[in-house]
Write a protein that holds these residues in place. Structure first.
Motif, PDB file in Angstrom:
ATOM      1  N   SER A   1     -30.505  -3.440 -18.159  1.00  0.00           N
ATOM      2  CA  SER A   1     -30.284  -1.996 -18.186  1.00  0.00           C
ATOM      3  C   SER A   1     -31.301  -1.421 -19.166  1.00  0.00           C
ATOM      4  CB  SER A   1     -28.860  -1.676 -18.634  1.00  0.00           C
ATOM      5  OG  SER A   1     -28.569  -2.264 -19.903  1.00  0.00           O
TER       6      SER A   1
ATOM      7  N   SER B   1     -31.479  -1.408 -13.916  1.00  0.00           N
ATOM      8  CA  SER B   1     -30.696  -0.174 -13.967  1.00  0.00           C
ATOM      9  C   SER B   1     -31.384   0.770 -14.944  1.00  0.00           C
ATOM     10  CB  SER B   1     -29.266  -0.473 -14.426  1.00  0.00           C
ATOM     11  OG  SER B   1     -28.529   0.722 -14.579  1.00  0.00           O
TER      12      SER B   1
ATOM     13  N   VAL C   1     -27.726   0.271 -23.810  1.00  0.00           N
ATOM     14  CA  VAL C   1     -28.531  -0.462 -22.833  1.00  0.00           C
ATOM     15  C   VAL C   1     -29.168  -1.661 -23.525  1.00  0.00           C
ATOM     16  CG1 VAL C   1     -28.984   1.547 -21.382  1.00  0.00           C
ATOM     17  CG2 VAL C   1     -30.527   1.024 -23.293  1.00  0.00           C
TER      18      VAL C   1
END
Length: 275
Positions: A49, A70, A111
């Motif tokens: 992420s 992501s 993240v």
């Protein structure tokens, strides 16, 4: 929009340049090299992420999304994000785009990776602003998360001193004047000004003009290291123009003073958030 001493109307950075940015300043190889570096330094078989800070027109953000990551893209320019949105739609890539000032950006969930490329950090004109962004990045990462970024290198700054550049296509002419100015009491951290004038062809053969002024500041590797260390990071990797420095050990991990960046167009760093 402001008026300068020559009665020119100066737009906010990227307000107008966004529409022709990729046409006038294409750099597919640069982003391909960045994607390769991310893959090499992200030591996991699973996609990460990631937040792309100063994502601009979304070239790298879209490439990362297409690689299975992501991706959240953050930028302070609505015009650049509009182009990024169009790119994501055309490329059928899922990227969450958000208009936020990097000095105050926040994410609802942390993240694993933060990325900041194309010398975005050099747009921070004070060390306090730089420290503020690094603190925000720290808060946006999970423990052990990595912060990838590049900044202007000494070689690029020398080239920008009294520089004159131009790009010409069938529909657009871009003139780019640069100047490097030392600031009293801040030796080694000059201000770089980019004076941009662009003429774009419109209907009936006429050209529409816009002017923008961009300001950046050069930061040495040691200044960057001191800020990141204070904010709870440790250095994981160091590159000059995508060429890795392999001997970043011992005291060098703290100061980076022994790493020779003098011939670097860009200095590239990977820092890891401590627990």
């Amino acid at each position: 929009m402001t008026e300068d001493g020559n009665n020119r109307l100066i737009h906010e950075p990227y307000a107008e340049l966004a529409a022709v940015y990729d046409e006038m300043l294409p750099d597919e190889e640069f982003y391909a090299q960045w994607l390769a570096l991310l893959r090499a330094e992200w030591h996991s078989t699973q996609p990460a992420s990631v937040v792309d800070l100063g994502c601009g027109t979304g070239v790298l953000a879209v490439a990362m999304a297409q690689a299975g990551w992501s991706v959240i893209g953050v930028d302070g320019s609505e015009a650049m994000l509009a182009v990024a949105s169009e790119r994501a739609i055309e490329e059928r890539a899922t990227v969450s785009l958000r208009c936020m000032d990097l000095r105050s950006f926040h994410l609802s969930s942390p993240v694993e990776v933060a990325v900041c490329t194309r010398d975005v950090l050099n747009y921070l004109l004070t060390e306090s602003d730089l420290e503020c962004v690094v603190r925000r990045v720290h808060d946006a990462l999970v423990p052990g998360g990595k912060f990838f970024f590049d900044v202007l290198g000494p070689k690029r700054v020398r080239q920008l001193a009294d520089g004159v550049w131009h790009v010409v296509t069938d529909a657009t002419v871009l003139l780019h004047l640069t100047e490097v100015t030392e600031v009293a009491g801040e030796c080694g951290r000059p201000i770089i000004s980019h004076d941009i004038t662009c003429f774009s062809k419109v209907d009936d053969g006429y050209y529409e003009r816009f002017d923008e002024c961009h300001l950046q500041r050069f930061y040495t590797a040691s200044v960057l290291a001191s800020v990141l260390l204070r904010q709870g990071f440790q250095v994981a990797a160091v590159y000059s123009d995508f060429h890795k420095h392999n001997a970043v050990l011992g005291a060098e991990r703290t100061t980076l003073d022994s790493v020779d960046f003098d011939d670097a167009d860009r200095m590239i760093f990977v820092w890891e958030r401590l627990g």
